[in-house]
Design a protein around this motif. Structure first.
Motif, short mmCIF file in Angstrom:
data_model
loop_
_atom_site.label_atom_id
_atom_site.label_comp_id
_atom_site.label_asym_id
_atom_site.label_seq_id
_atom_site.Cartn_x
_atom_site.Cartn_y
_atom_site.Cartn_z
N ASN A 48 93.94 -20.51 101.98
CA ASN A 48 93.49 -21.87 101.77
C ASN A 48 91.98 -21.85 101.52
OD1 ASN A 48 92.55 -24.53 102.14
ND2 ASN A 48 94.25 -25.00 103.50
N GLN A 50 89.99 -24.26 101.32
CA GLN A 50 89.28 -25.21 102.19
C GLN A 50 88.95 -24.57 103.53
OE1 GLN A 50 91.93 -28.56 102.16
NE2 GLN A 50 91.08 -29.36 100.25
N SER A 51 89.87 -23.76 104.04
CA SER A 51 89.60 -23.04 105.29
C SER A 51 88.45 -22.05 105.10
CB SER A 51 90.84 -22.30 105.77
OG SER A 51 91.85 -23.21 106.11
#
Length: 85
Positions: A48, A50-51
């Protein structure tokens, strides 16, 4: 088309609820920044982006709070551990 779909039970908003400790926001990032993070996730075989951005921001904050002596000790420990492997 109306006969095919029934949205009478539909709900507005995010499909997945925001987990505790997280806040849903909208930000604008430069295209090249977003592209770099997405490429890193692809090179890692998935994940991910975003992570990854969250982790980068957390590391930046930690380094800003950490005194220089502690930073040097941490970096030396990480390098020594890397050399041992």
């Amino acid at each position: 088309m109306e006969s095919e779909y029934d949205f009478s039970q539909g709900k507005r908003g995010a499909i997945e609820p925001t987990p505790p400790g997280k806040t849903r926001i909208t930000i604008r990032l430069d295209d090249e920044i977003l592209t770099w993070f997405r490429e890193q996730v692809n090179l890692a075989g998935g994940g991910n982006y975003q992570s990854l951005i969250n982790d980068a921001l957390r590391e930046y904050i930690q380094q800003r709070r950490e005194p220089l002596e502690e930073t040097l000790r941490r970096v030396l420990r990480e390098e020594l551990e890397r050399i041992k492997k």
